[in-house]
Write a protein that holds these residues in place. Structure first.
Motif, PDB file in Angstrom:
ATOM      1  N   ASP A 246      47.174  36.264  30.419  1.00 48.90           N
ATOM      2  CA  ASP A 246      48.501  36.447  30.989  1.00 48.90           C
ATOM      3  C   ASP A 246      48.481  35.953  32.436  1.00 48.90           C
ATOM      4  N   GLU A 247      49.459  36.355  33.260  1.00 45.34           N
ATOM      5  CA  GLU A 247      49.528  35.864  34.639  1.00 45.34           C
ATOM      6  C   GLU A 247      48.326  36.330  35.458  1.00 45.34           C
ATOM      7  N   VAL A 248      47.864  37.550  35.221  1.00 45.39           N
ATOM      8  CA  VAL A 248      46.699  38.035  35.959  1.00 45.39           C
ATOM      9  C   VAL A 248      45.463  37.237  35.559  1.00 45.39           C
ATOM     10  N   GLY A 249      45.320  36.957  34.273  1.00 51.11           N
ATOM     11  CA  GLY A 249      44.202  36.129  33.830  1.00 51.11           C
ATOM     12  C   GLY A 249      44.236  34.751  34.450  1.00 51.11           C
ATOM     13  N   ALA A 250      45.428  34.154  34.548  1.00 51.00           N
ATOM     14  CA  ALA A 250      45.554  32.852  35.195  1.00 51.00           C
ATOM     15  C   ALA A 250      45.165  32.947  36.657  1.00 51.00           C
ATOM     16  N   SER A 297      51.021  30.032  10.192  1.00 52.06           N
ATOM     17  CA  SER A 297      52.379  29.698  10.645  1.00 52.06           C
ATOM     18  C   SER A 297      52.425  28.405  11.447  1.00 52.06           C
ATOM     19  N   GLY A 298      51.319  28.019  12.066  1.00 51.49           N
ATOM     20  CA  GLY A 298      51.288  26.858  12.948  1.00 51.49           C
ATOM     21  C   GLY A 298      51.647  27.186  14.383  1.00 51.49           C
ATOM     22  N   TYR A 299      51.980  28.442  14.661  1.00 55.22           N
ATOM     23  CA  TYR A 299      52.370  28.837  16.017  1.00 55.22           C
ATOM     24  C   TYR A 299      51.163  28.820  16.961  1.00 55.22           C
ATOM     25  N   TYR A 300      51.388  28.359  18.181  1.00 54.42           N
ATOM     26  CA  TYR A 300      50.394  28.468  19.252  1.00 54.42           C
ATOM     27  C   TYR A 300      51.136  28.586  20.577  1.00 54.42           C
ATOM     28  N   ALA A 301      50.442  29.006  21.612  1.00 55.45           N
ATOM     29  CA  ALA A 301      51.052  29.180  22.930  1.00 55.45           C
ATOM     30  C   ALA A 301      50.156  28.560  23.997  1.00 55.45           C
ATOM     31  N   VAL A 302      50.743  27.727  24.835  1.00 55.36           N
ATOM     32  CA  VAL A 302      50.023  27.125  25.964  1.00 55.36           C
ATOM     33  C   VAL A 302      50.167  28.083  27.141  1.00 55.36           C
ATOM     34  N   GLU A 303      49.092  28.764  27.470  1.00 49.59           N
ATOM     35  CA  GLU A 303      49.131  29.819  28.481  1.00 49.59           C
ATOM     36  C   GLU A 303      48.828  29.285  29.879  1.00 49.59           C
ATOM     37  N   MET A 352      45.606  33.468  45.680  1.00 47.88           N
ATOM     38  CA  MET A 352      45.758  34.565  44.731  1.00 47.88           C
ATOM     39  C   MET A 352      45.528  35.923  45.410  1.00 47.88           C
ATOM     40  N   THR A 353      46.424  36.874  45.126  1.00 47.22           N
ATOM     41  CA  THR A 353      46.284  38.213  45.671  1.00 47.22           C
ATOM     42  C   THR A 353      45.385  39.064  44.783  1.00 47.22           C
ATOM     43  N   TYR A 354      44.986  40.196  45.321  1.00 40.79           N
ATOM     44  CA  TYR A 354      44.086  41.096  44.598  1.00 40.79           C
ATOM     45  C   TYR A 354      44.692  41.535  43.266  1.00 40.79           C
ATOM     46  N   CYS A 359      39.594  39.716  37.464  1.00 42.87           N
ATOM     47  CA  CYS A 359      38.964  39.324  36.206  1.00 42.87           C
ATOM     48  C   CYS A 359      38.463  40.577  35.494  1.00 42.87           C
ATOM     49  N   ILE A 360      38.158  40.435  34.218  1.00 37.31           N
ATOM     50  CA  ILE A 360      37.698  41.590  33.459  1.00 37.31           C
ATOM     51  C   ILE A 360      36.366  42.104  33.995  1.00 37.31           C
ATOM     52  N   ARG A 361      35.581  41.208  34.594  1.00 39.28           N
ATOM     53  CA  ARG A 361      34.302  41.568  35.200  1.00 39.28           C
ATOM     54  C   ARG A 361      33.868  40.451  36.126  1.00 39.28           C
ATOM     55  N   PRO A 362      33.085  40.793  37.157  1.00 41.45           N
ATOM     56  CA  PRO A 362      32.717  42.133  37.624  1.00 41.45           C
ATOM     57  C   PRO A 362      33.868  42.764  38.389  1.00 41.45           C
ATOM     58  N   PRO A 363      33.742  44.066  38.787  1.00 38.80           N
ATOM     59  CA  PRO A 363      34.801  44.701  39.581  1.00 38.80           C
ATOM     60  C   PRO A 363      35.060  43.909  40.865  1.00 38.80           C
ATOM     61  N   LEU A 364      36.326  43.883  41.264  1.00 40.04           N
ATOM     62  CA  LEU A 364      36.739  43.115  42.433  1.00 40.04           C
ATOM     63  C   LEU A 364      37.127  44.065  43.556  1.00 40.04           C
ATOM     64  N   LEU A 365      36.498  43.922  44.717  1.00 35.89           N
ATOM     65  CA  LEU A 365      36.841  44.745  45.871  1.00 35.89           C
ATOM     66  C   LEU A 365      38.199  44.309  46.419  1.00 35.89           C
TER      67      LEU A 365
END
Length: 640
Positions: A246-250, A297-303, A352-354, A359-365
């Motif tokens: 999603d947007e946070v992942g990007a 279905s053939g559906y896909y999403a360009v994230e 990018m802001t905090y 990311c899912i790992r490692p923890p971000l200060l």
């Protein structure tokens, strides 16, 4: 903030670093592209274009693939090219296909192979690949040779063992075996885990230092360690990202693409995973650069991560050099600058802001990023360059804004959570295709008689193996009506990377299914303790498959049956005699409706009135009692 360039830097004068390969890419490790190969055209080719076609989408520079080892590697198993010691087949699985499709679109893409698991025969009964390092080296090198001989694929880099211990003796022997086979060009990455202890050992072992070309660390949090820097080897984040797209992942991806170099001197960042093309309710669902999990279905999403990637990959190429700059913006965020040494310059800026880039790992200060005006000074040959600006929100053409550099200086107003690419290149675009079909759930009435005539040893559409390997099989021994079947072929527990189940299991369908009827013809090949099952409401897969719950209908070669609430068979709900025999085809039917379950054998009721303590949901599945040969045919699901 001001920066001076001969290149770019916050210091008055700096010099260009020695040649450092840039490689931003992604990997399909861990069986995460399982569903992609079954997409219909033209949607499959469109997805591949978004991933690999230069100047179109992600334009990936490197593809890192799993060397299938018959074992679980997070979201499924991938078949080995050598199930047994005297067995070689370089057409199993979809990795060969994927590498060829990537090369077709970008002949310059680099290829990496890395094992997660190894077939059991390598361990000689132990869950360890280094007891016989010559055997393991032969196994890995045979994969590289097979890639070239059968698919004309040149593997550029090879790893040791994903996120597990390494053996210095094995690494040296691997280098010797590669050289002996004329594969001097294949470089070794070690150890695909942490910076230590591999960096420490390399500092005191001259031969190890010589044979390891790249130190690869996983999820380094943009930081490295002194020992790794002291080796003066190339440093790579050889696996990173692993975050929901999603947007946070990007934002996570944008931040680490820059800051892995700015903070940690890493010149390549490889994202796990390539494309979320596996059932979303498996572990780390949708942690891919884009989403393609509905071949039916053939559906896909360009994230978003696709276009974040493009800000780097469309405007640089492997072989470009990083300019040695400080890279930290005064009010938060970062920038990197690269050149091809031929007069071209690309600058990538992220703010990018905090909250937007964890990311899912490692923890971000926690940290703070503010809107700011950044002023840059170019020096040397870059003084009079004309720069095009591509902005994250305007990635529709090469130049959404053009900058005229005046006496080597230009300024840019930067808001938060933005990505800019400033470049002298005249290529790059936001590729588009017509919208794919609408998303649809898995078909509620699904049949497969496995007669598609796909080559033996390939996988059936939509089945996702979680332990063991299920392959198309041509039955030549008294087949009757069962000439083409699906066969479980792993007969020895592999050297595991995850906690594989003791049973072989392949899942299929919709995780939301509650009321289902599942029918399948089964054939037990093992005369002793052999057994098979069909199941519904299976609630776990991937690295958690060992703990799967659901409703499992088992029949065994000794003529008995069991109904259990778990894959391990410990939660027995009903048992009795069935009359089932090995090497005879039987038809099993499992009906689940609400809190009630019943089962039939060869069209006749065998058991009924099993009451389930809770009405759960999950996939359908087939499988075997242990690692054993068994066959399946005429699979049919009806869900309501």
């Amino acid at each position: 903030m001001t920066s001076n360039f001969p290149g770019i830097s916050s210091s008055p004068m700096i010099s260009v670093m020695s040649a450092i390969q840039l490689a931003w890419t992604h990997r399909l490790i861990w069986a995460t592209s399982r569903l992609l190969v079954n997409y219909p055209e033209p949607y499959r080719s469109q997805i591949l274009d978004y991933l690999f076609m230069p100047n179109f989408g992600a334009s990936l520079h490197i593809l890192k693939v799993e060397i299938g080892g018959d074992g679980q590697s997070t979201d499924g198993t991938e078949p080995s090219h050598m199930h047994y010691e005297n067995d070689e087949n370089y057409f199993r699985g979809y990795e060969w296909w994927l590498m060829k499709e990537a090369k077709k679109r970008n002949p310059n893409i680099k290829l990496i192979g890395l094992p997660w698991a190894f077939p059991g025969w390598i361990g000689r009964g132990q869950n360890w690949p280094y007891n016989h390092p010559d055997v393991t080296a032969y196994y890995i090198v045979s994969w590289i040779l097979g890639a070239k001989q059968y698919h004309n694929l040149d593997i550029d880099y090879i790893g040791i063992w994903n996120e597990r211990s390494f053996s210095s003796k094995y690494i040296k022997l691997l280098r010797y075996t590669l050289d002996k086979q004329g594969l001097q060009r294949v470089r070794i990455i070690a150890s695909d885990n942490m910076w230590e202890p591999i960096s420490f050992f390399m500092m005191f072992d001259c031969e190890l230092h010589q044979v390891v070309d790249i130190i690869g660390a996983h999820y380094p949090g943009t930081r490295t360690v002194p020992n790794a820097l002291a080796t003066q080897k190339k440093l790579w984040a050889s696996e990173d990202y692993s975050t929901f797209n999603d947007e946070v992942g990007a934002g996570c991806w944008a931040r680490i693409l820059n800051q892995n170099y700015v903070n940690g001197n890493m010149t390549s960042t490889i994202a796990w995973n390539l494309v979320a093309s596996y059932y979303e309710d498996l572990p780390f669902g949708r942690d891919g650069l884009m989403t393609a999990q509905e071949p039916w279905s053939g559906y896909y999403a360009v994230e978003g991560p696709i276009w974040i990637t493009a800000h780097t990959t469309q405007f640089t190429h492997p072989g470009w050099h990083y300019l040695q700059v400080d890279g930290r913006l005064e009010h938060g965020g970062s920038y990197v600058a690269l050149t091809d040494g031929l007069g071209n310059l690309t600058i990538i800026i992220e703010t990018m802001t905090y909250r937007h880039s964890q990311c899912i790992r490692p923890p971000l200060l926690p940290f703070i990023v503010l809107p700011q005006k950044a002023t840059f000074y170019l020096k040397g040959s870059f003084v009079s360059k004309f720069l095009c600006v591509s902005h994250l929100l305007h990635f529709f053409s090469l130049c959404f804004l053009s900058l005229q550099v005046h006496e080597g200086m230009f300024s840019l107003n930067l808001d938060v959570d933005e990505v800019y690419t400033l470049t002298t290149l005249t290529t790059g675009r936001k590729g588009t295709y017509p919208d794919p079909p609408q998303s649809k759930p898995f078909p509620s009435n699904y049949k497969d008689d496995f007669n598609i005539r796909n080559p033996p040893f390939s996988e059936a559409p939509h089945f996702a193996d979680q332990t063991g390997v299920f392959e198309y099989f041509v039955n030549t021994s008294d087949p009757g009506d069962h000439i083409f079947t699906l066969r479980q072929v792993v007969v020895q527990r592999p050297i595991t990377w995850a906690s594989d189940a003791d049973q072989a299991i392949s899942i299929i369908g919709d995780f939301k299914w509650v009321n289902v009827s599942i029918t399948c013809d089964v054939y037990i090949e093992h005369l002793g303790n052999g057994g098979v099952f069909i199941a519904g409401r299976v609630n776990n897969g991937g690295i958690y498959v060992r703990h799967s719950k659901g409703l499992f209908f088992w029949v065994f070669a000794d003529g008995t049956y069991q109904v259990t609430g778990d894959l391990s068979g410990k939660e027995v709900l009903m048992k009795g005699m069935s009359g089932v025999r090995a090497r005879v085809w039987h038809t099993l039917t499992l009906n689940l409706k609400g809190s009630s379950a019943s089962g039939s054998l060869n069209g006749y009721p065998l058991w009924e009135n099993v009451t389930l303590s809770e009405t759960s949901h999950g996939w359908a599945a087939i499988g075997t009692r242990s690692f054993e040969f068994a066959q399946f045919d005429n699979f049919h699901i009806e869900a309501s």
